[in-house]
Design a protein around this motif. Sequence first.
Motif, short mmCIF file in Angstrom:
data_model
loop_
_atom_site.label_atom_id
_atom_site.label_comp_id
_atom_site.label_asym_id
_atom_site.label_seq_id
_atom_site.Cartn_x
_atom_site.Cartn_y
_atom_site.Cartn_z
N MET A 159 -24.95 27.52 -35.70
CA MET A 159 -25.32 28.70 -36.47
C MET A 159 -25.62 29.84 -35.52
O MET A 159 -26.42 29.69 -34.60
CB MET A 159 -26.55 28.40 -37.33
CG MET A 159 -26.33 27.26 -38.32
SD MET A 159 -25.05 27.63 -39.51
CE MET A 159 -25.18 26.19 -40.57
N VAL A 160 -24.97 30.94 -35.70
CA VAL A 160 -25.21 32.09 -34.85
C VAL A 160 -25.48 33.30 -35.72
O VAL A 160 -25.02 33.39 -36.85
CB VAL A 160 -23.99 32.36 -33.94
CG1 VAL A 160 -23.79 31.24 -32.98
CG2 VAL A 160 -22.75 32.59 -34.76
N PRO A 182 -18.81 17.94 -30.62
CA PRO A 182 -19.79 17.95 -29.52
C PRO A 182 -19.19 18.12 -28.14
O PRO A 182 -19.72 18.90 -27.33
CB PRO A 182 -20.50 16.59 -29.68
CG PRO A 182 -20.38 16.29 -31.13
CD PRO A 182 -19.06 16.83 -31.56
N PRO A 183 -18.08 17.44 -27.77
CA PRO A 183 -17.52 17.68 -26.44
C PRO A 183 -17.06 19.12 -26.23
O PRO A 183 -17.15 19.65 -25.12
CB PRO A 183 -16.34 16.70 -26.37
CG PRO A 183 -16.65 15.64 -27.36
CD PRO A 183 -17.37 16.35 -28.47
N VAL A 184 -16.57 19.73 -27.31
CA VAL A 184 -16.11 21.12 -27.20
C VAL A 184 -17.30 22.05 -27.02
O VAL A 184 -17.26 23.00 -26.24
CB VAL A 184 -15.29 21.51 -28.45
CG1 VAL A 184 -14.89 22.98 -28.40
CG2 VAL A 184 -14.06 20.63 -28.55
N ARG A 185 -18.38 21.77 -27.73
CA ARG A 185 -19.60 22.59 -27.57
C ARG A 185 -20.15 22.45 -26.15
O ARG A 185 -20.60 23.42 -25.54
CB ARG A 185 -20.66 22.15 -28.59
CG ARG A 185 -20.26 22.43 -30.03
CD ARG A 185 -21.44 22.20 -30.95
NE ARG A 185 -22.52 23.13 -30.66
CZ ARG A 185 -23.78 22.93 -31.03
NH1 ARG A 185 -24.13 21.84 -31.66
NH2 ARG A 185 -24.70 23.82 -30.73
N LYS A 186 -20.11 21.21 -25.63
CA LYS A 186 -20.59 20.99 -24.26
C LYS A 186 -19.70 21.75 -23.26
O LYS A 186 -20.20 22.36 -22.31
CB LYS A 186 -20.55 19.50 -23.95
CG LYS A 186 -20.97 19.13 -22.53
CD LYS A 186 -22.43 19.49 -22.26
CE LYS A 186 -22.95 18.86 -20.99
NZ LYS A 186 -22.18 19.22 -19.79
N LEU A 187 -18.38 21.72 -23.48
CA LEU A 187 -17.47 22.45 -22.61
C LEU A 187 -17.75 23.95 -22.66
O LEU A 187 -17.78 24.61 -21.62
CB LEU A 187 -16.03 22.18 -23.03
CG LEU A 187 -14.94 22.96 -22.29
CD1 LEU A 187 -14.93 22.58 -20.81
CD2 LEU A 187 -13.58 22.73 -22.92
N ALA A 188 -17.98 24.46 -23.86
CA ALA A 188 -18.28 25.89 -23.99
C ALA A 188 -19.56 26.25 -23.24
O ALA A 188 -19.64 27.29 -22.59
CB ALA A 188 -18.40 26.26 -25.47
N LYS A 189 -20.56 25.38 -23.32
CA LYS A 189 -21.81 25.63 -22.61
C LYS A 189 -21.60 25.63 -21.11
O LYS A 189 -22.12 26.49 -20.39
CB LYS A 189 -22.83 24.56 -23.00
CG LYS A 189 -24.20 24.75 -22.34
CD LYS A 189 -25.17 23.66 -22.78
CE LYS A 189 -26.53 23.83 -22.10
NZ LYS A 189 -27.47 22.75 -22.50
N ASP A 190 -20.79 24.65 -20.61
CA ASP A 190 -20.54 24.57 -19.18
C ASP A 190 -19.77 25.78 -18.67
O ASP A 190 -19.98 26.23 -17.53
CB ASP A 190 -19.77 23.29 -18.85
CG ASP A 190 -20.58 22.04 -19.10
OD1 ASP A 190 -19.97 20.96 -19.20
OD2 ASP A 190 -21.82 22.14 -19.17
N GLY A 192 -19.87 28.71 -20.03
CA GLY A 192 -20.56 29.96 -20.36
C GLY A 192 -19.88 30.75 -21.46
O GLY A 192 -19.94 31.99 -21.49
N VAL A 193 -19.24 30.05 -22.39
CA VAL A 193 -18.52 30.70 -23.48
C VAL A 193 -19.36 30.66 -24.75
O VAL A 193 -19.87 29.60 -25.14
CB VAL A 193 -17.16 30.01 -23.72
CG1 VAL A 193 -16.47 30.58 -24.96
CG2 VAL A 193 -16.26 30.15 -22.51
N ASP A 194 -19.52 31.81 -25.38
CA ASP A 194 -20.21 31.90 -26.66
C ASP A 194 -19.26 31.46 -27.76
O ASP A 194 -18.20 32.08 -27.97
CB ASP A 194 -20.69 33.34 -26.91
CG ASP A 194 -21.47 33.47 -28.19
OD1 ASP A 194 -21.82 34.60 -28.55
OD2 ASP A 194 -21.71 32.44 -28.86
N LEU A 195 -19.60 30.38 -28.47
CA LEU A 195 -18.72 29.87 -29.51
C LEU A 195 -18.41 30.91 -30.58
O LEU A 195 -17.34 30.90 -31.19
CB LEU A 195 -19.33 28.62 -30.15
CG LEU A 195 -19.18 27.32 -29.37
CD1 LEU A 195 -19.92 26.19 -30.07
CD2 LEU A 195 -17.72 26.96 -29.20
#
Length: 476
Positions: A159-160, A182-190, A192-195
């Motif tokens: 939620m943003v 979840p793996p995609v969210r983790k990749l985005a975090k690593d 530095g990408v805002d989903l």
Amino acid sequence: MSNQRFPLPDVGEGLTEAEIVEWKVAVGDTVAVNDVLVEIETAKSLVELPSPFAGTVVALLAEEGTTVDVGTPIIEVGAAAPELSDSRKEMPAREPDSSAAGSGSGSVLVGYGTGDDGAAPRRRRRRSATVPELSEPGAATLARESDSSREPGGIAQAMVSVPAAAPSGTTPATRVRVLAKPPVRKLAKDLGVDLASVKPTGPGGIVTREDVVARAEAAAPRTLATYADDDQPWLASGSVTDDGRQTRVPVKSVRKRTAEAMVASAFTAPHVTVFRTVDVTRTMKLVEKLKGDKEFADVRVTPLLIAAKAVLLAIKRHPEINASWDDDAREIVYKHYVNLGIAAATPRGLVVPNVKDAHRHGLLPLAQALGELTATARAGRTTPTDMSDGTFTITNVGVFGIDTGTPILNPGEAGILAFGAIRQQPWVHKGKIKPRWVTQLALSFDHRLVDGELGSRFLSDVARVLEDPARGLVWA
């Protein structure tokens, strides 16, 4: 049925780790026995791991690109979750019971309970697909949902807060749902990408791994190349320094294994190298004849084939060179078979698969085996078995236009032959100077096992067969 974890197996002989290259499944997927779960890269090859059990993927315990020790769980699989009936899916959450509040509380926040340990937990109500505005203009808005809030199938709902236009100059916020596993969210975090800034392309508006990578690449500064037309594919897994003048690439997989093996060999076995320049004009004529032979029509015939056969014939005459040194047992191990290794340059690095029991092959079967071996190596599909238990190696540096070299032994072998480029040169033949096809051979050997006489005789016999391939009929 309880969840089961699949530990990383040893897919080779004594391998201790492997890199997770690509997951073939995602959280929420249903897998059957022998379905491919993941592709891993060991120090020797790329390997696909099948599932040892059936069920639903609960968690991926190792990320792509990470190195995992053998025996470490990499995936968790459980029994497939039963589907909820439509009536249960549409069942609204119970209204908060005011009687459950403590005597000192004035009101209860939905979803947080009352703090009374004896109160039964409430089931969270599923949110509708359309999320309403949560605040009036100027009011604060919750901008983040707990990471544990996921849809069935393992898709996390992030939620943003997105500001909406307001005519009065205020900035009301609307909570927007971003769907990502979840793996995609983790990749985005690593990365530095805002989903919220990623355009989803997956089914149902799901943000995929490719979407995140594309967004990261679009935002990342361009890697500086040494030359304008240099795409430098070997830098893909590295990180660029702040000034853009260097790229640091982790040492892993094949490159790591090669470095360790070469260092161990160079500083363990005392290397000696002897050289021989050879007139291979008759070998070149034989190659041309074999290319026109219908039995060899479906195989690739090169001078390397004749060189390989010459090595096998020389080993037959000098079997002492087909040995290894067992330092632990303080023994010399003589091999009664020849597993002939051919060094192959691949995108993953140098690999040395070997033809098993090459001493048993005639010229045509040997040509077929060499063709399959090199094709598999260049495709990156050489198995650990194909690269294990080699007894002697040929490295064909001539394909790069190199005359010769001083090759380093593969661990566990007593000899390696460098086969140089074949060039037409002036040569004294039958008392006259004529243009002849000439090459250089270099034999490196372990001086603990092979003395100078044996090494020289062996190399001389290889050269004699290349000078006159008909000699092989006598020695066969």
